[in-house]
Design a protein around this motif. Structure first.
Motif, PDB file in Angstrom:
ATOM      1  N   THR A  86       9.434  18.169  -3.552  1.00  0.00           N
ATOM      2  CA  THR A  86      10.145  17.073  -2.901  1.00  0.00           C
ATOM      3  C   THR A  86       9.130  16.295  -2.075  1.00  0.00           C
ATOM      4  O   THR A  86       8.415  16.883  -1.256  1.00  0.00           O
ATOM      5  N   ALA A  87       9.063  14.985  -2.317  1.00  0.00           N
ATOM      6  CA  ALA A  87       8.102  14.139  -1.606  1.00  0.00           C
ATOM      7  C   ALA A  87       8.853  13.038  -0.873  1.00  0.00           C
ATOM      8  O   ALA A  87       9.604  12.277  -1.490  1.00  0.00           O
ATOM      9  N   HIS A  88       8.663  12.990   0.426  1.00  0.00           N
ATOM     10  CA  HIS A  88       9.213  11.917   1.242  1.00  0.00           C
ATOM     11  C   HIS A  88       8.137  10.842   1.314  1.00  0.00           C
ATOM     12  O   HIS A  88       7.029  11.095   1.790  1.00  0.00           O
ATOM     13  N   LEU A  89       8.466   9.658   0.807  1.00  0.00           N
ATOM     14  CA  LEU A  89       7.499   8.580   0.652  1.00  0.00           C
ATOM     15  C   LEU A  89       7.830   7.419   1.572  1.00  0.00           C
ATOM     16  O   LEU A  89       8.978   6.975   1.629  1.00  0.00           O
ATOM     17  N   SER A  90       6.830   6.917   2.267  1.00  0.00           N
ATOM     18  CA  SER A  90       6.970   5.716   3.080  1.00  0.00           C
ATOM     19  C   SER A  90       5.921   4.726   2.594  1.00  0.00           C
ATOM     20  O   SER A  90       4.714   4.921   2.825  1.00  0.00           O
ATOM     21  N   ILE A  91       6.378   3.682   1.905  1.00  0.00           N
ATOM     22  CA  ILE A  91       5.457   2.733   1.271  1.00  0.00           C
ATOM     23  C   ILE A  91       5.520   1.398   1.995  1.00  0.00           C
ATOM     24  O   ILE A  91       6.600   0.842   2.193  1.00  0.00           O
ATOM     25  N   THR A  92       4.344   0.900   2.389  1.00  0.00           N
ATOM     26  CA  THR A  92       4.249  -0.391   3.059  1.00  0.00           C
ATOM     27  C   THR A  92       3.105  -1.185   2.435  1.00  0.00           C
ATOM     28  O   THR A  92       2.233  -0.627   1.774  1.00  0.00           O
ATOM     29  N   ALA A  93       3.115  -2.482   2.666  1.00  0.00           N
ATOM     30  CA  ALA A  93       2.030  -3.352   2.218  1.00  0.00           C
ATOM     31  C   ALA A  93       1.043  -3.524   3.367  1.00  0.00           C
ATOM     32  O   ALA A  93       1.437  -3.709   4.513  1.00  0.00           O
ATOM     33  N   VAL A  94      -0.245  -3.426   3.043  1.00  0.00           N
ATOM     34  CA  VAL A  94      -1.300  -3.633   4.036  1.00  0.00           C
ATOM     35  C   VAL A  94      -2.383  -4.494   3.409  1.00  0.00           C
ATOM     36  O   VAL A  94      -2.505  -4.566   2.192  1.00  0.00           O
ATOM     37  N   GLY A  95      -3.166  -5.119   4.239  1.00  0.00           N
ATOM     38  CA  GLY A  95      -4.299  -5.887   3.748  1.00  0.00           C
ATOM     39  C   GLY A  95      -5.494  -4.969   3.519  1.00  0.00           C
ATOM     40  O   GLY A  95      -5.432  -3.760   3.749  1.00  0.00           O
ATOM     41  N   LEU A  96      -6.591  -5.543   3.084  1.00  0.00           N
ATOM     42  CA  LEU A  96      -7.786  -4.774   2.799  1.00  0.00           C
ATOM     43  C   LEU A  96      -8.382  -4.158   4.074  1.00  0.00           C
ATOM     44  O   LEU A  96      -8.804  -3.019   4.084  1.00  0.00           O
ATOM     45  N   ARG A  97      -8.393  -4.905   5.153  1.00  0.00           N
ATOM     46  CA  ARG A  97      -9.061  -4.450   6.381  1.00  0.00           C
ATOM     47  C   ARG A  97      -8.356  -3.277   7.070  1.00  0.00           C
ATOM     48  O   ARG A  97      -9.023  -2.376   7.536  1.00  0.00           O
ATOM     49  N   PRO A 112     -15.609  -4.285  -8.119  1.00  0.00           N
ATOM     50  CA  PRO A 112     -14.794  -3.711  -7.048  1.00  0.00           C
ATOM     51  C   PRO A 112     -13.778  -4.729  -6.525  1.00  0.00           C
ATOM     52  O   PRO A 112     -14.077  -5.921  -6.419  1.00  0.00           O
ATOM     53  N   ILE A 113     -12.586  -4.236  -6.214  1.00  0.00           N
ATOM     54  CA  ILE A 113     -11.553  -5.082  -5.620  1.00  0.00           C
ATOM     55  C   ILE A 113     -11.828  -5.131  -4.124  1.00  0.00           C
ATOM     56  O   ILE A 113     -11.814  -4.106  -3.444  1.00  0.00           O
ATOM     57  N   ARG A 114     -12.140  -6.342  -3.620  1.00  0.00           N
ATOM     58  CA  ARG A 114     -12.536  -6.488  -2.222  1.00  0.00           C
ATOM     59  C   ARG A 114     -11.588  -7.376  -1.416  1.00  0.00           C
ATOM     60  O   ARG A 114     -11.860  -7.698  -0.272  1.00  0.00           O
ATOM     61  N   SER A 115     -10.478  -7.780  -2.023  1.00  0.00           N
ATOM     62  CA  SER A 115      -9.530  -8.615  -1.287  1.00  0.00           C
ATOM     63  C   SER A 115      -8.126  -8.358  -1.829  1.00  0.00           C
ATOM     64  O   SER A 115      -7.946  -7.676  -2.838  1.00  0.00           O
ATOM     65  N   GLY A 116      -7.163  -8.953  -1.150  1.00  0.00           N
ATOM     66  CA  GLY A 116      -5.783  -8.834  -1.598  1.00  0.00           C
ATOM     67  C   GLY A 116      -5.008  -7.771  -0.846  1.00  0.00           C
ATOM     68  O   GLY A 116      -5.521  -7.099   0.045  1.00  0.00           O
ATOM     69  N   GLU A 117      -3.764  -7.654  -1.227  1.00  0.00           N
ATOM     70  CA  GLU A 117      -2.864  -6.704  -0.591  1.00  0.00           C
ATOM     71  C   GLU A 117      -2.963  -5.332  -1.254  1.00  0.00           C
ATOM     72  O   GLU A 117      -3.226  -5.219  -2.449  1.00  0.00           O
ATOM     73  N   PHE A 118      -2.732  -4.319  -0.458  1.00  0.00           N
ATOM     74  CA  PHE A 118      -2.712  -2.939  -0.928  1.00  0.00           C
ATOM     75  C   PHE A 118      -1.384  -2.305  -0.542  1.00  0.00           C
ATOM     76  O   PHE A 118      -0.728  -2.730   0.415  1.00  0.00           O
ATOM     77  N   TYR A 119      -1.005  -1.298  -1.301  1.00  0.00           N
ATOM     78  CA  TYR A 119       0.112  -0.448  -0.902  1.00  0.00           C
ATOM     79  C   TYR A 119      -0.452   0.738  -0.144  1.00  0.00           C
ATOM     80  O   TYR A 119      -1.490   1.291  -0.519  1.00  0.00           O
ATOM     81  N   ARG A 120       0.245   1.124   0.908  1.00  0.00           N
ATOM     82  CA  ARG A 120      -0.054   2.369   1.620  1.00  0.00           C
ATOM     83  C   ARG A 120       1.164   3.260   1.456  1.00  0.00           C
ATOM     84  O   ARG A 120       2.284   2.849   1.755  1.00  0.00           O
ATOM     85  N   CYS A 121       0.935   4.459   0.967  1.00  0.00           N
ATOM     86  CA  CYS A 121       2.020   5.414   0.749  1.00  0.00           C
ATOM     87  C   CYS A 121       1.742   6.654   1.589  1.00  0.00           C
ATOM     88  O   CYS A 121       0.785   7.385   1.333  1.00  0.00           O
ATOM     89  N   GLU A 122       2.566   6.851   2.610  1.00  0.00           N
ATOM     90  CA  GLU A 122       2.473   8.069   3.415  1.00  0.00           C
ATOM     91  C   GLU A 122       3.370   9.105   2.750  1.00  0.00           C
ATOM     92  O   GLU A 122       4.535   8.835   2.473  1.00  0.00           O
ATOM     93  N   ILE A 123       2.807  10.261   2.486  1.00  0.00           N
ATOM     94  CA  ILE A 123       3.490  11.308   1.730  1.00  0.00           C
ATOM     95  C   ILE A 123       3.633  12.562   2.589  1.00  0.00           C
ATOM     96  O   ILE A 123       2.663  13.022   3.192  1.00  0.00           O
ATOM     97  N   GLU A 124       4.836  13.087   2.614  1.00  0.00           N
ATOM     98  CA  GLU A 124       5.088  14.423   3.146  1.00  0.00           C
ATOM     99  C   GLU A 124       5.782  15.173   2.032  1.00  0.00           C
ATOM    100  O   GLU A 124       6.889  14.805   1.633  1.00  0.00           O
ATOM    101  N   CYS A 125       5.123  16.180   1.480  1.00  0.00           N
ATOM    102  CA  CYS A 125       5.746  16.882   0.357  1.00  0.00           C
ATOM    103  C   CYS A 125       5.863  18.370   0.643  1.00  0.00           C
ATOM    104  O   CYS A 125       5.122  18.931   1.446  1.00  0.00           O
ATOM    105  N   GLU A 126       6.834  18.934  -0.021  1.00  0.00           N
ATOM    106  CA  GLU A 126       7.049  20.372   0.060  1.00  0.00           C
ATOM    107  C   GLU A 126       7.405  20.862  -1.329  1.00  0.00           C
ATOM    108  O   GLU A 126       8.033  20.150  -2.111  1.00  0.00           O
ATOM    109  N   SER A 127       6.956  22.049  -1.634  1.00  0.00           N
ATOM    110  CA  SER A 127       7.232  22.609  -2.950  1.00  0.00           C
ATOM    111  C   SER A 127       7.846  23.984  -2.775  1.00  0.00           C
ATOM    112  O   SER A 127       7.719  24.619  -1.727  1.00  0.00           O
ATOM    113  N   GLU A 128       8.484  24.414  -3.865  1.00  0.00           N
ATOM    114  CA  GLU A 128       9.137  25.715  -3.827  1.00  0.00           C
ATOM    115  C   GLU A 128       9.126  26.321  -5.225  1.00  0.00           C
ATOM    116  O   GLU A 128       9.421  25.641  -6.208  1.00  0.00           O
ATOM    117  N   VAL A 129       8.759  27.583  -5.288  1.00  0.00           N
ATOM    118  CA  VAL A 129       8.838  28.355  -6.524  1.00  0.00           C
ATOM    119  C   VAL A 129       9.699  29.574  -6.193  1.00  0.00           C
ATOM    120  O   VAL A 129       9.424  30.292  -5.227  1.00  0.00           O
TER     121      VAL A 129
END
Length: 153
Positions: A86-97, A112-129
């Motif tokens: 299970t992954a809790h995802l928080s996705i936002t748009a950020v610039g290069l800097r 290399p991509i040196r400009s433009g918008e990027f996605y930032r994805c903060e992930i908190e995941c947990e697994s279970e077997v």
């Protein structure tokens, strides 16, 4: 059945999700946005915010890895009652800097991509077997960033 092996499986689910293998699912994550992704690793199926969705590439990666690892150690997959991430995802748009990761991306032109918008994805995941009489769990946190439109950028 090896308890260490099944704990290793739970740990590996989180490490794979928070690692380079997630790159093949970046476009799908951007399309889905923030929310909770659930992967049934035993069959490779996905749910997002409680709704069944087409399986993401990462679900197939986890499922294939589990099948191969269990077979290599003589553990039948049907001996597991549950294998999930299970992954809790928080996705936002950020610039290069304001990026917080040093990963470099290359465009279709090989530069290399040196400009433009990027996605930032903060992930908190947990697994279970879960096997008969035992539950193995793992947790991980990560931040992934990638250019909007990548890998087509």
């Amino acid at each position: 059945m090896s308890r260490k092996r099944l704990q290793h499986s739970a740990d590996t689910f989180c490490h794979m999700f928070c690692g380079w293998r997630l790159a093949n699912s970046y476009k799908d994550l951007a399309r889905l946005g923030s929310g909770t992704l659930e992967i049934d690793v035993l069959v490779g199926s996905c749910r997002f915010d409680g709704v069944a969705i087409e399986p993401l590439n990462i679900a197939g990666e986890l499922h294939c890895w589990l099948c191969e690892d269990l077979a290599a150690h003589g553990i039948p997959i049907d001996s597991l009652l549950r294998g999930s991430l299970t992954a809790h995802l928080s996705i936002t748009a950020v610039g290069l800097r304001p990026r917080s990761t040093p990963v470099q991306f290359f465009g279709a032109d090989g530069k290399p991509i040196r400009s433009g918008e990027f996605y930032r994805c903060e992930i908190e995941c947990e697994s279970e077997v879960v096997a008969e009489g035992a539950v193995y769990r793992s947790r991980s946190k990560d931040i992934e960033e990638w250019p909007m439109g990548w890998p087509d950028a």
